[in-house]
Design an enzyme around this catalytic site. Structure first.
Site, mmCIF file in Angstrom:
data_model
loop_
_atom_site.group_PDB
_atom_site.id
_atom_site.type_symbol
_atom_site.label_atom_id
_atom_site.label_comp_id
_atom_site.label_asym_id
_atom_site.label_seq_id
_atom_site.Cartn_x
_atom_site.Cartn_y
_atom_site.Cartn_z
ATOM 1 N N CYS A 3 36.981 49.079 12.177
ATOM 2 C CA CYS A 3 38.167 48.265 12.014
ATOM 3 C C CYS A 3 38.651 48.448 10.587
ATOM 4 O O CYS A 3 37.942 48.992 9.741
ATOM 5 C CB CYS A 3 37.838 46.801 12.242
ATOM 6 S SG CYS A 3 37.082 46.502 13.841
ATOM 7 N N ARG B 210 42.050 53.369 11.469
ATOM 8 C CA ARG B 210 40.684 52.896 11.652
ATOM 9 C C ARG B 210 40.513 52.074 12.934
ATOM 10 O O ARG B 210 39.392 51.718 13.312
ATOM 11 C CB ARG B 210 40.266 52.012 10.478
ATOM 12 C CG ARG B 210 40.285 52.720 9.157
ATOM 13 C CD ARG B 210 39.931 51.756 8.060
ATOM 14 N NE ARG B 210 38.555 51.318 8.178
ATOM 15 C CZ ARG B 210 37.526 51.934 7.632
ATOM 16 N NH1 ARG B 210 37.709 53.021 6.928
ATOM 17 N NH2 ARG B 210 36.306 51.474 7.783
ATOM 18 N N TRP C 276 39.341 47.806 16.177
ATOM 19 C CA TRP C 276 38.866 48.814 17.119
ATOM 20 C C TRP C 276 37.742 48.123 17.872
ATOM 21 O O TRP C 276 36.666 47.896 17.323
ATOM 22 C CB TRP C 276 38.352 50.039 16.360
ATOM 23 C CG TRP C 276 37.990 51.193 17.221
ATOM 24 C CD1 TRP C 276 38.809 52.161 17.701
ATOM 25 C CD2 TRP C 276 36.669 51.535 17.684
ATOM 26 N NE1 TRP C 276 38.101 53.070 18.444
ATOM 27 C CE2 TRP C 276 36.790 52.714 18.457
ATOM 28 C CE3 TRP C 276 35.411 50.969 17.545
ATOM 29 C CZ2 TRP C 276 35.692 53.323 19.062
ATOM 30 C CZ3 TRP C 276 34.319 51.575 18.155
ATOM 31 C CH2 TRP C 276 34.473 52.747 18.892
ATOM 32 N N ASN D 275 34.611 43.719 9.459
ATOM 33 C CA ASN D 275 34.456 45.076 9.974
ATOM 34 C C ASN D 275 32.963 45.332 10.084
ATOM 35 O O ASN D 275 32.230 45.108 9.124
ATOM 36 C CB ASN D 275 35.114 46.069 8.997
ATOM 37 C CG ASN D 275 34.823 47.511 9.360
ATOM 38 O OD1 ASN D 275 34.549 47.821 10.522
ATOM 39 N ND2 ASN D 275 34.882 48.389 8.385
ATOM 40 N N GLY D 276 32.514 45.803 11.250
ATOM 41 C CA GLY D 276 31.077 46.060 11.437
ATOM 42 C C GLY D 276 30.600 45.395 12.706
ATOM 43 O O GLY D 276 31.407 45.033 13.566
ATOM 44 N N GLU E 207 34.264 73.666 16.587
ATOM 45 C CA GLU E 207 35.193 72.785 15.876
ATOM 46 C C GLU E 207 36.579 72.816 16.536
ATOM 47 O O GLU E 207 37.228 71.783 16.697
ATOM 48 C CB GLU E 207 35.249 73.199 14.391
ATOM 49 C CG GLU E 207 36.297 72.512 13.547
ATOM 50 C CD GLU E 207 36.209 70.985 13.509
ATOM 51 O OE1 GLU E 207 35.228 70.410 14.007
ATOM 52 O OE2 GLU E 207 37.170 70.369 13.018
ATOM 53 N N LYS F 77 38.623 69.677 18.140
ATOM 54 C CA LYS F 77 39.980 69.331 17.699
ATOM 55 C C LYS F 77 40.900 69.201 18.893
ATOM 56 O O LYS F 77 41.664 68.258 19.009
ATOM 57 C CB LYS F 77 40.465 70.448 16.785
ATOM 58 C CG LYS F 77 41.096 70.210 15.497
ATOM 59 C CD LYS F 77 40.477 69.435 14.402
ATOM 60 C CE LYS F 77 39.474 68.389 14.640
ATOM 61 N NZ LYS F 77 38.562 68.095 13.599
ATOM 62 N N GLU G 103 40.087 66.054 21.133
ATOM 63 C CA GLU G 103 40.301 64.719 20.576
ATOM 64 C C GLU G 103 41.778 64.344 20.447
ATOM 65 O O GLU G 103 42.122 63.185 20.584
ATOM 66 C CB GLU G 103 39.542 64.494 19.264
ATOM 67 C CG GLU G 103 40.038 65.249 18.070
ATOM 68 C CD GLU G 103 39.191 65.007 16.817
ATOM 69 O OE1 GLU G 103 38.815 63.865 16.560
ATOM 70 O OE2 GLU G 103 38.929 65.984 16.103
ATOM 71 N N HIS H 67 25.259 83.208 31.506
ATOM 72 C CA HIS H 67 24.083 82.462 31.969
ATOM 73 C C HIS H 67 24.475 81.154 32.651
ATOM 74 O O HIS H 67 23.656 80.255 32.785
ATOM 75 C CB HIS H 67 23.134 82.212 30.793
ATOM 76 C CG HIS H 67 22.606 83.473 30.196
ATOM 77 N ND1 HIS H 67 21.654 84.253 30.817
ATOM 78 C CD2 HIS H 67 22.960 84.136 29.062
ATOM 79 C CE1 HIS H 67 21.419 85.323 30.080
ATOM 80 N NE2 HIS H 67 22.204 85.285 29.007
ATOM 81 N N LYS I 202 38.894 56.639 12.493
ATOM 82 C CA LYS I 202 38.608 57.615 11.440
ATOM 83 C C LYS I 202 37.196 57.482 10.897
ATOM 84 O O LYS I 202 36.522 58.457 10.638
ATOM 85 C CB LYS I 202 39.625 57.413 10.304
ATOM 86 C CG LYS I 202 39.483 58.400 9.154
ATOM 87 C CD LYS I 202 39.976 59.753 9.551
ATOM 88 C CE LYS I 202 39.793 60.799 8.482
ATOM 89 N NZ LYS I 202 39.838 62.145 9.071
HETATM 90 C C1 F6R Z 1 36.752 64.874 14.180
HETATM 91 C C2 F6R Z 1 36.234 63.947 13.200
HETATM 92 C C3 F6R Z 1 34.892 63.340 13.414
HETATM 93 C C4 F6R Z 1 34.180 63.139 12.071
HETATM 94 C C5 F6R Z 1 32.872 62.366 12.271
HETATM 95 C C6 F6R Z 1 32.118 62.196 10.977
HETATM 96 O O1 F6R Z 1 37.999 65.353 13.815
HETATM 97 O O2 F6R Z 1 36.886 63.627 12.235
HETATM 98 O O3 F6R Z 1 34.121 64.103 14.286
HETATM 99 O O4 F6R Z 1 33.925 64.383 11.493
HETATM 100 O O5 F6R Z 1 33.158 61.112 12.812
HETATM 101 O O6 F6R Z 1 32.875 61.520 10.029
HETATM 102 P P1 F6R Z 1 32.498 61.567 8.501
HETATM 103 O O7 F6R Z 1 32.687 62.962 8.019
HETATM 104 O O8 F6R Z 1 33.424 60.598 7.831
HETATM 105 O O9 F6R Z 1 31.054 61.156 8.413
#
Ligand code: F6R
Length: 613
Positions: free
Chosen positions: A2, A27, A74, A100-101, A488, A492, A495, A511, A608
């Site tokens: 959050c 967030r 969130w 938050n938490g 990666e 991307k 998501e 396989h 995020k």
């Molecule tokens: C994907 C993404 C997430 C973060 C992951 C770790 O685009 O951003 O997979 O990489 O949640 O976040 P951090 O780097 O902040 O620990």
């Protein structure tokens, strides 16, 4: 997960809080709310949905108070609804709280409070907080200056889990109390104003001077003062830190979305991350580390631990460290690492990568490694973040604030920094010749220009996105370092475009996964390692035979005729090629999401900073 903001000063708090919430919406964005002190009463306005719903509520523009707290949610406990939105108040409406938490023992505390006559109106864990503060406040027979603080402290010491909390009370119209444990919270300070936020960029336009809090440090704020206390309520000294980022870097700067802006910021992010660490014919500079040859050569293993995209950056670090330094490296997902009793001792170096520096699983994995006597090294983008305060050593990417939920410039900066770290280790260990490392350094120094060159594929990628945006499944293939990029790129795409996608080591396809290949399916491959190209091309041939259409990202001269679409990128050393080869695929995910009319910067269900387990 959050976002929380707070303000105490001389201006009307509400507009400042709403502006802060909009910047923190990445967030969490399923509900939002605000509480201010209005003539010795607490206002409370909240609603389901985005911050703009909250801004449109009747009467919100009438709030005059100069002290207030706000929250964008969130959901973890209880579905998104007005009742479950923050702020929450105690039954007597004396205290307003944003949190938050997660309070892990909230059920126990809720039962205790129910037994003591309290009523609950939401399904959240947070509602126990104001009520427990109220409980302690009314039980306290002393009537001194610290009574409010003592009530917050006594409540917090009962919580298990993570929390960043802001509390205001109608009984203390000039005060706000804040505290954190394993959840982020920063305090920006000016002469007669204090700004609070879950992250620095949201309040950068007001100040560059910040107090960074450690776990269980309690702060009593007025508009002109900040007093800090430890958990025994002994007063402690704290200095402000000056943050270099400027407010502009947290705005969109004419781009449609933060993600696109951040993709285009990669030349700068890489230039800044390289900084003065790399120059030809001189050794890499990492003053903050000072590892000796004796220490490094006695290591039995390096672990790189992270989540999501940061873990993918870790995979490229494994490639570089193993090849340049000949130290075995294991890369692990933090949420797995912490529960699998990893084999760690004082001869293990554990590296943790985290853009935010606040990811709960990564922090927990770090704490575990310290307990087991390993040295710990944090790689983060946020100075003073939790992970950097826990680790024995910290080094920083200099990507600037990353606002879009999908990580782009943080990833390439992480790949950059971990490669520089590998060179530094190799120089200390003397495992490579100077001329070999000089070649690599030369390639590193040329990268920012090559990223600019790579970004020119924008229009071609946009066109390709138009052709495939309605697909249901997309596959990514690669070998060696290209396989890490495939992972990666696949993350991307899924998501932000909600298209199912998967990545495979190209040689693994036959396989099992090749059973999924059918007519017209899209298979995207990365080809940058000269030693592996022929092998990967054979695997691509296998999918073409089964009707797949193919997009290739390559930095080598190849016969283009067999593929549907080829993106040529500048050549560079294999270790750092992910920094270039991911760019067309970041753009592809972006343009597919745009074609589908989705919210690129705030994809559904994601946040995020993942500060819960
Ligand atoms: C994907 C993404 C997430 C973060 C992951 C770790 O685009 O951003 O997979 O990489 O949640 O976040 P951090 O780097 O902040 O620990």
């Amino acid at each position: 997960m959050c976002g929380i903001v707070g303000y105490i000063g001389t201006k009307k708090a509400c507009p400042i809080l709403l502006a802060g919430l909009s910047r923190l919406e990445y967030r969490g964005y399923d509900s939002a709310g605000v509480s201010t002190i209005e003539k010795d009463e607490l206002s409370l306005m909240k609603d389901k949905g985005r911050v703009k719903n909250l801004s449109n509520l009747d009467g919100i523009d009438k709030l005059e108070g100069t002290i207030g707290i706000a929250h964008t949610r969130w959901a973890t406990h209880g579905k998104p609804s007005k009742e479950n939105s923050h702020p929450h108040q105690d039954n007597s409406k004396t205290f307003s709280v944003v949190h938050n938490g997660i309070i892990e023992n909230y059920n126990e505390l809720r039962n205790f409070l129910l037994d003591n006559g309290y009523t609950f109106y939401s399904q959240t864990d947070t509602e126990v907080i104001p009520n427990l503060i109220h409980y302690h406040y009314t039980k306290d027979t002393q009537n001194d200056d610290l009574k409010f603080l003592r009530a917050v402290k006594n409540a917090c010491l009962e919580f298990k889990g993570s929390f960043a909390i802001e509390v205001i009370s109608k009984l203390y119209p000039d005060n706000m109390i804040v505290v954190r444990q394993d959840s982020p919270l920063v305090i920006g300070t000016c002469e007669d104003e204090k700004y609070l936020s879950s992250d620095i960029p949201a309040i950068l336009s007001y100040t560059r001077d910040f107090y960074l809090l450690n776990d269980l440090e309690f702060v009593v704020l007025t508009n002109t003062t900040a007093k800090f206390y430890d958990k025994n309520l002994n007063e402690i000294e704290k200095q402000t830190q000056n943050i270099e980022w400027n407010a502009c870097s947290a705005e969109k700067d004419g781009f449609d979305d933060f993600m696109l802006k951040e993709i285009y910021e990669q030349p700068t992010a890489i230039r800044e991350t390289i900084g003065s660490k790399i120059s030809l014919n001189t050794k890499c500079e990492f003053d903050e580390l000072g590892f000796t040859k004796d220490y490094l050569s006695n290591l039995n293993k390096i672990y790189i631990v992270a989540c999501g995209t940061a873990m993918h950056a870790g995979l490229s670090g494994k490639n570089a460290i193993e090849k340049l330094c000949r130290i075995p490296v294991e890369v692990d997902i933090a949420s797995e690492f912490r529960y699998r009793d990893p084999i760690i001792d004082e001869k293990t170096l554990c590296i943790f990568i985290s853009q935010s520096g606040e990811t709960a699983d990564t922090i927990a994995a770090l704490k575990l490694s310290k307990e087991k006597k390993a040295k710990t090294l944090a790689i983060s983008n946020v100075i003073g973040s939790s992970i950097t305060r826990e680790a024995d050593y910290s080094i920083y990417t200099h990507a600037g604030p990353e606002i879009a939920v999908a990580s782009t410039k943080a990833y390439t900066s992480q790949v950059m920094l971990i490669n520089i770290l590998a060179i530094y280790f190799a120089e200390v260990l003397e495992t490579c010749t100077t001329s070999y490392l000089n070649e690599l350094k030369k390639d590193i120094l040329e990268l920012p220009k090559k990223i600019e060159e790579t970004l020119k594929c924008n229009e071609s990628i946009k066109n390709f996105a138009k052709q495939i945006y309605q697909e249901k499944d997309v596959f990514f293939l690669g070998r060696g370092i290209d396989e890490t990029v495939a992972r990666e790129a696949s993350l991307k795409l899924k998501e932000i475009s909600y298209i199912h996608s998967d990545s495979y080591a190209a040689g693994e396809l036959k396989h099992g996964p090749i059973a999924l290949i059918e007519n017209d399916i899209t298979v995207i491959s990365i080809l940058t390692d000269a030693n592996l190209i022929k092998k990967t091309v054979s695997n691509i041939q296998e999918v073409i035979t089964r009707g797949a259409k193919t997009l290739i990202v390559t930095n080598k001269e190849i016969d283009n005729s067999m593929f549907n679409f080829v993106i040529n990128i500048p050549d560079t050393n294999c270790f750092i090629s992910p920094i270039l080869s991911i760019i067309p695929l970041q753009l592809l995910a972006y343009y597919i999401s745009k074609e589908k009319g989705l919210d690129v910067d705030k994809p559904r269900n994601l946040a995020k900073s993942v500060t819960v387990e």
